[in-house]
Design a protein around this motif. Structure first.
Motif, PDB file in Angstrom:
ATOM      1  N   ALA A 122       0.754  -1.125   0.010  1.00  0.00           N
ATOM      2  CA  ALA A 122       0.093   0.062   0.048  1.00  0.00           C
ATOM      3  C   ALA A 122       0.858   1.345   0.018  1.00  0.00           C
ATOM      4  CB  ALA A 122      -0.926  -0.146   1.371  1.00  0.00           C
ATOM      5  N   LEU A 123       2.068   1.072   0.203  1.00  0.00           N
ATOM      6  CA  LEU A 123       3.161   2.395   0.219  1.00  0.00           C
ATOM      7  C   LEU A 123       2.785   3.603  -0.969  1.00  0.00           C
ATOM      8  CD1 LEU A 123       6.475   1.130   1.820  1.00  0.00           C
ATOM      9  CD2 LEU A 123       4.537   2.683   2.656  1.00  0.00           C
ATOM     10  N   PRO A 124       2.715   2.879  -2.207  1.00  0.00           N
ATOM     11  CA  PRO A 124       2.204   3.725  -3.481  1.00  0.00           C
ATOM     12  C   PRO A 124       1.392   4.898  -3.123  1.00  0.00           C
ATOM     13  CG  PRO A 124       2.683   1.740  -4.148  1.00  0.00           C
ATOM     14  CD  PRO A 124       2.536   1.519  -2.935  1.00  0.00           C
ATOM     15  N   ASP A 125       0.349   4.514  -2.467  1.00  0.00           N
ATOM     16  CA  ASP A 125      -0.818   5.626  -1.994  1.00  0.00           C
ATOM     17  C   ASP A 125      -0.271   6.412  -1.013  1.00  0.00           C
ATOM     18  OD1 ASP A 125      -2.704   4.600  -3.346  1.00  0.00           O
ATOM     19  OD2 ASP A 125      -3.528   3.004  -2.266  1.00  0.00           O
ATOM     20  N   VAL A 126       0.803   5.794   0.094  1.00  0.00           N
ATOM     21  CA  VAL A 126       1.235   6.927   1.053  1.00  0.00           C
ATOM     22  C   VAL A 126       2.354   7.717   0.385  1.00  0.00           C
ATOM     23  CG1 VAL A 126       2.821   6.709   3.068  1.00  0.00           C
ATOM     24  CG2 VAL A 126       1.045   4.901   2.702  1.00  0.00           C
ATOM     25  N   VAL A 127       3.003   7.256  -0.536  1.00  0.00           N
ATOM     26  CA  VAL A 127       3.845   8.215  -1.330  1.00  0.00           C
ATOM     27  C   VAL A 127       3.262   9.494  -1.925  1.00  0.00           C
ATOM     28  CG1 VAL A 127       5.345   8.078  -3.460  1.00  0.00           C
ATOM     29  CG2 VAL A 127       5.769   6.536  -1.778  1.00  0.00           C
ATOM     30  N   LYS A 128       2.017   9.218  -2.493  1.00  0.00           N
ATOM     31  CA  LYS A 128       1.183  10.133  -3.048  1.00  0.00           C
ATOM     32  C   LYS A 128       0.852  10.926  -2.089  1.00  0.00           C
ATOM     33  CE  LYS A 128      -0.337   7.042  -6.988  1.00  0.00           C
ATOM     34  NZ  LYS A 128      -1.377   6.301  -7.500  1.00  0.00           N
ATOM     35  N   LYS A 129       0.406  10.672  -1.420  1.00  0.00           N
ATOM     36  CA  LYS A 129      -0.149  11.718   0.005  1.00  0.00           C
ATOM     37  C   LYS A 129       1.044  12.323   0.463  1.00  0.00           C
ATOM     38  CE  LYS A 129      -4.019   8.552   1.348  1.00  0.00           C
ATOM     39  NZ  LYS A 129      -4.661   7.944   2.628  1.00  0.00           N
ATOM     40  N   THR A 130       2.268  11.815   0.649  1.00  0.00           N
ATOM     41  CA  THR A 130       3.218  12.549   1.353  1.00  0.00           C
ATOM     42  C   THR A 130       4.138  13.340   0.397  1.00  0.00           C
ATOM     43  OG1 THR A 130       4.822  10.587   1.463  1.00  0.00           O
ATOM     44  CG2 THR A 130       3.188  10.856   3.377  1.00  0.00           C
ATOM     45  N   LYS A 131       3.944  13.135  -0.931  1.00  0.00           N
ATOM     46  CA  LYS A 131       4.977  13.509  -1.837  1.00  0.00           C
ATOM     47  C   LYS A 131       6.337  13.132  -1.770  1.00  0.00           C
ATOM     48  CE  LYS A 131       1.984  17.693  -2.439  1.00  0.00           C
ATOM     49  NZ  LYS A 131       1.912  19.064  -2.289  1.00  0.00           N
ATOM     50  N   ALA A 132       6.597  11.880  -1.384  1.00  0.00           N
ATOM     51  CA  ALA A 132       7.922  11.492  -1.136  1.00  0.00           C
ATOM     52  C   ALA A 132       8.466  11.177  -2.495  1.00  0.00           C
ATOM     53  CB  ALA A 132       7.763  10.068  -0.335  1.00  0.00           C
ATOM     54  N   LYS A 133       9.644  11.132  -2.570  1.00  0.00           N
ATOM     55  CA  LYS A 133      10.542  10.945  -3.832  1.00  0.00           C
ATOM     56  C   LYS A 133      11.189   9.671  -3.790  1.00  0.00           C
ATOM     57  CE  LYS A 133      11.548  15.902  -3.993  1.00  0.00           C
ATOM     58  NZ  LYS A 133      10.737  16.378  -2.596  1.00  0.00           N
ATOM     59  N   ALA A 134      11.256   9.045  -2.576  1.00  0.00           N
ATOM     60  CA  ALA A 134      12.060   7.863  -2.497  1.00  0.00           C
ATOM     61  C   ALA A 134      11.642   6.888  -1.297  1.00  0.00           C
ATOM     62  CB  ALA A 134      13.645   8.040  -2.374  1.00  0.00           C
ATOM     63  N   VAL A 135      11.940   5.584  -1.630  1.00  0.00           N
ATOM     64  CA  VAL A 135      11.418   4.660  -0.603  1.00  0.00           C
ATOM     65  C   VAL A 135      12.486   3.725  -0.363  1.00  0.00           C
ATOM     66  CG1 VAL A 135       9.805   2.763   0.314  1.00  0.00           C
ATOM     67  CG2 VAL A 135       8.928   4.673  -0.909  1.00  0.00           C
ATOM     68  N   ILE A 136      12.981   3.434   0.950  1.00  0.00           N
ATOM     69  CA  ILE A 136      13.983   2.379   1.121  1.00  0.00           C
ATOM     70  C   ILE A 136      13.190   1.266   2.029  1.00  0.00           C
ATOM     71  CG2 ILE A 136      15.978   1.742   2.493  1.00  0.00           C
ATOM     72  CD1 ILE A 136      17.001   4.533   1.780  1.00  0.00           C
ATOM     73  N   ALA A 137      13.122   0.221   1.737  1.00  0.00           N
ATOM     74  CA  ALA A 137      12.352  -0.900   2.504  1.00  0.00           C
ATOM     75  C   ALA A 137      13.538  -2.200   2.525  1.00  0.00           C
ATOM     76  CB  ALA A 137      11.003  -1.377   1.801  1.00  0.00           C
ATOM     77  N   PRO A 138      14.095  -1.802   3.930  1.00  0.00           N
ATOM     78  CA  PRO A 138      14.886  -2.902   3.985  1.00  0.00           C
ATOM     79  C   PRO A 138      14.356  -4.492   4.175  1.00  0.00           C
ATOM     80  CG  PRO A 138      14.906  -1.843   5.679  1.00  0.00           C
ATOM     81  CD  PRO A 138      14.167  -1.161   4.815  1.00  0.00           C
ATOM     82  N   SER A 139      15.263  -5.569   3.892  1.00  0.00           N
ATOM     83  CA  SER A 139      14.559  -6.851   4.380  1.00  0.00           C
ATOM     84  C   SER A 139      15.631  -7.565   5.257  1.00  0.00           C
ATOM     85  CB  SER A 139      14.368  -7.805   2.855  1.00  0.00           C
ATOM     86  OG  SER A 139      14.273  -8.861   3.363  1.00  0.00           O
ATOM     87  N   GLU A 140      15.212  -7.759   6.672  1.00  0.00           N
ATOM     88  CA  GLU A 140      16.125  -8.417   7.479  1.00  0.00           C
ATOM     89  C   GLU A 140      15.471  -9.807   7.700  1.00  0.00           C
ATOM     90  OE1 GLU A 140      18.619  -6.891   9.697  1.00  0.00           O
ATOM     91  OE2 GLU A 140      18.314  -5.502   7.862  1.00  0.00           O
ATOM     92  N   ASP A 141      14.209 -10.115   7.085  1.00  0.00           N
ATOM     93  CA  ASP A 141      13.700 -11.357   7.194  1.00  0.00           C
ATOM     94  C   ASP A 141      12.744 -11.725   5.993  1.00  0.00           C
ATOM     95  OD1 ASP A 141      11.933 -13.669   7.934  1.00  0.00           O
ATOM     96  OD2 ASP A 141      12.013 -13.040  10.002  1.00  0.00           O
ATOM     97  N   SER A 142      13.290 -12.685   5.160  1.00  0.00           N
ATOM     98  CA  SER A 142      12.507 -12.841   3.918  1.00  0.00           C
ATOM     99  C   SER A 142      11.132 -13.168   4.045  1.00  0.00           C
ATOM    100  CB  SER A 142      13.004 -13.922   3.121  1.00  0.00           C
ATOM    101  OG  SER A 142      13.339 -15.051   3.709  1.00  0.00           O
ATOM    102  N   LYS A 143      10.621 -13.687   5.301  1.00  0.00           N
ATOM    103  CA  LYS A 143       9.410 -14.398   5.583  1.00  0.00           C
ATOM    104  C   LYS A 143       8.368 -13.218   5.827  1.00  0.00           C
ATOM    105  CE  LYS A 143      10.674 -18.850   7.379  1.00  0.00           C
ATOM    106  NZ  LYS A 143      10.474 -19.939   8.682  1.00  0.00           N
ATOM    107  N   LYS A 144       9.126 -12.221   6.648  1.00  0.00           N
ATOM    108  CA  LYS A 144       8.222 -10.829   7.023  1.00  0.00           C
ATOM    109  C   LYS A 144       8.266 -10.041   5.771  1.00  0.00           C
ATOM    110  CE  LYS A 144       9.128 -11.277  11.961  1.00  0.00           C
ATOM    111  NZ  LYS A 144       9.865 -10.736  13.195  1.00  0.00           N
ATOM    112  N   THR A 145       9.088 -10.037   4.975  1.00  0.00           N
ATOM    113  CA  THR A 145       9.468  -8.965   3.847  1.00  0.00           C
ATOM    114  C   THR A 145       9.770  -9.872   2.758  1.00  0.00           C
ATOM    115  OG1 THR A 145      10.330  -7.361   5.513  1.00  0.00           O
ATOM    116  CG2 THR A 145      10.542  -6.722   3.161  1.00  0.00           C
ATOM    117  N   PRO A 146       8.737 -10.395   2.091  1.00  0.00           N
ATOM    118  CA  PRO A 146       9.000 -11.323   0.744  1.00  0.00           C
ATOM    119  C   PRO A 146       9.647 -10.614  -0.296  1.00  0.00           C
ATOM    120  CG  PRO A 146       6.733 -11.662   1.971  1.00  0.00           C
ATOM    121  CD  PRO A 146       7.358 -10.521   2.332  1.00  0.00           C
TER     122      PRO A 146
END
Length: 268
Positions: free
Chosen positions: A90-114
């Motif tokens: 759902a982050l693309p919607d958050v990006v549009k609301k916040t006018k963010a130019k970049a997102v970093i989504a690290p993966s520390e656990d492939s089960k939690k962050t596939p």
């Protein structure tokens, strides 16, 4: 740069504290603390918002909007750390609301962050002109030519970079300095633990410090890496120390060529 942090779990807390750098953040050295981090700048002024999601969310979230905060500030960069996969989507919607130019989504656990979720997120964000990186683990983040994300790395966070000083005979670490820190803050602790230890035992010293910090990455085998993310993080800090040791040796050789035997009385 304006940073919004959306997180769930221990890593997010560590990253926030590392950005802010309060005096009580790193307590790993206990009574032996020499306040080595005091000289490092705080970036608290860059954080425009923090939202923690609970860790006991439903397995499947049909309506991510109901879990998102109602008001989100405008920002340049979103750090999405350890949050539920359905919230990541759902982050693309958050990006549009916040006018963010970049997102970093690290993966520390492939089960939690596939990996599939990160790939879908990457495609959707880049399709609307938003930078994206999903480092696995967070300390694998490097500059890639994406202006906002590179600016975050330039603050001093990402793949660790150190400066090493060794005894004239190269058998002992005199000290180590942090040029770029792992986002969780562990590089400072590893650097501190290297001081006055034998160089031949550097692997054991690094491993012990990295585990006891502790690293929050998963011990489960990651299908993409073919190893655990925890081990990957350990290899990253080991390589950073090895690179710094090599730089120290080259600098000693360069100065020896210029100054001759006089340099033998100095440390590197």
């Amino acid at each position: 740069m304006k940073i919004l942090v959306l997180y769930s779990g221990e890593l997010g807390k560590k990253v926030i504290q590392n950005l802010i750098n309060p005096g009580n953040f790193c307590v790993s050295c206990g009574e032996l603390c020499n306040h080595c981090r005091q000289a490092r700048k705080s970036y608290a002024n860059l954080i425009v918002g923090i939202h923690e999601f609970p860790q006991d969310l439903p397995t499947f979230i049909e309506d991510p909007e109901q879990y998102m905060p109602q008001k989100l500030p405008e920002c340049d960069l979103i750090l999405a750390i350890g949050i539920h996969p359905d919230l990541l989507i759902a982050l693309p919607d958050v990006v549009k609301k916040t006018k963010a130019k970049a997102v970093i989504a690290p993966s520390e656990d492939s089960k939690k962050t596939p990996a599939g979720v990160l790939e879908q997120l990457k495609k959707e964000l880049e399709a609307i002109g938003v930078e994206f990186e999903g480092p696995k683990p967070f300390c694998a983040l490097e500059k890639t030519g994406k202006p906002v994300i590179d600016a975050f790395v330039d603050l001093g966070f990402g793949k660790p970079v150190l400066r090493i000083e060794m005894s004239p005979d190269g058998k002992m670490f005199i000290g180590a300095g942090v040029l770029r820190d792992a986002p969780c803050g562990s590089t400072w602790f590893v650097a501190k633990k290297l001081g006055w230890t034998d160089t031949v035992e550097y692997k054991e010293t690094i491993s012990g410090a990295h585990h006891s910090y502790p690293c929050t990455a998963s011990m489960d085998k990651d299908p993409q890496l073919g190893d655990t993310i925890l081990h990957k993080a350990g290899y990253i800090i080991r390589e950073a120390v090895e690179d710094a040791m090599e730089c120290a040796k080259k600098e000693k050789a360069r100065l020896s060529a210029v100054c001759g035997d006089e340099i033998s009385s100095s440390s590197f």
